[in-house]
Design a protein around this motif. Sequence first.
Motif, short mmCIF file in Angstrom:
data_model
loop_
_atom_site.label_atom_id
_atom_site.label_comp_id
_atom_site.label_asym_id
_atom_site.label_seq_id
_atom_site.Cartn_x
_atom_site.Cartn_y
_atom_site.Cartn_z
N ALA A 18 0.60 -1.18 0.10
CA ALA A 18 0.10 0.05 -0.24
C ALA A 18 0.74 1.17 0.05
O ALA A 18 0.47 2.31 -0.72
CB ALA A 18 -0.90 -0.07 1.06
N ARG A 19 1.95 1.17 0.71
CA ARG A 19 2.70 2.16 0.83
C ARG A 19 3.64 2.71 -0.50
O ARG A 19 3.67 3.81 -0.93
CB ARG A 19 3.73 2.15 1.83
CG ARG A 19 3.50 2.58 3.22
CD ARG A 19 4.56 2.26 4.44
NE ARG A 19 4.13 2.35 5.50
CZ ARG A 19 4.84 2.00 6.76
NH1 ARG A 19 5.92 1.28 6.42
NH2 ARG A 19 4.42 2.20 7.68
N ARG A 20 3.91 1.60 -1.29
CA ARG A 20 4.44 1.61 -2.65
C ARG A 20 3.65 2.15 -3.57
O ARG A 20 3.91 2.98 -4.53
CB ARG A 20 5.07 0.14 -3.04
CG ARG A 20 6.31 -0.21 -2.05
CD ARG A 20 6.87 -1.43 -2.81
NE ARG A 20 7.97 -1.76 -1.72
CZ ARG A 20 8.87 -2.85 -2.07
NH1 ARG A 20 8.54 -3.54 -3.21
NH2 ARG A 20 9.86 -3.22 -1.28
N ARG A 21 2.40 1.67 -3.52
CA ARG A 21 1.45 2.02 -4.43
C ARG A 21 0.90 3.59 -4.04
O ARG A 21 0.72 4.51 -5.10
CB ARG A 21 0.13 1.17 -4.52
CG ARG A 21 0.08 -0.03 -4.99
CD ARG A 21 -0.96 -0.71 -4.89
NE ARG A 21 -1.09 -1.94 -5.45
CZ ARG A 21 -1.97 -2.98 -5.40
NH1 ARG A 21 -3.29 -2.44 -4.95
NH2 ARG A 21 -2.04 -4.16 -6.11
N LEU A 22 0.89 4.00 -2.80
CA LEU A 22 0.74 5.57 -2.58
C LEU A 22 1.81 6.37 -3.19
O LEU A 22 1.87 7.40 -3.63
CB LEU A 22 0.45 5.46 -0.95
CG LEU A 22 0.35 7.11 -0.71
CD1 LEU A 22 -0.83 7.62 -1.31
CD2 LEU A 22 0.12 7.19 0.81
N ALA A 23 3.23 5.66 -2.88
CA ALA A 23 4.42 6.63 -3.17
C ALA A 23 4.27 6.70 -4.85
O ALA A 23 4.70 7.79 -5.21
CB ALA A 23 5.65 5.94 -3.01
#
Length: 66
Positions: A18-23
Amino acid sequence: MPRHGAPRLPRVPSVEQARRRLAAALLGAGALAATLLTASVSPAAPPAPDREPGAVTSGVAQRSGD
């Protein structure tokens, strides 16, 4: 005949995914905003008051002969 087991549950993304997608989304949004800003704003400065508007200038500094 195919075997039927328990129904598969949908895969829940991890916090790291989720963090990677948000970034990635924020990076893409920032690049799009920068592109739109560059296209809408004229970045050129006005000509110097002591020069003609169409005069070609040198990109290299020169010493004055004073």
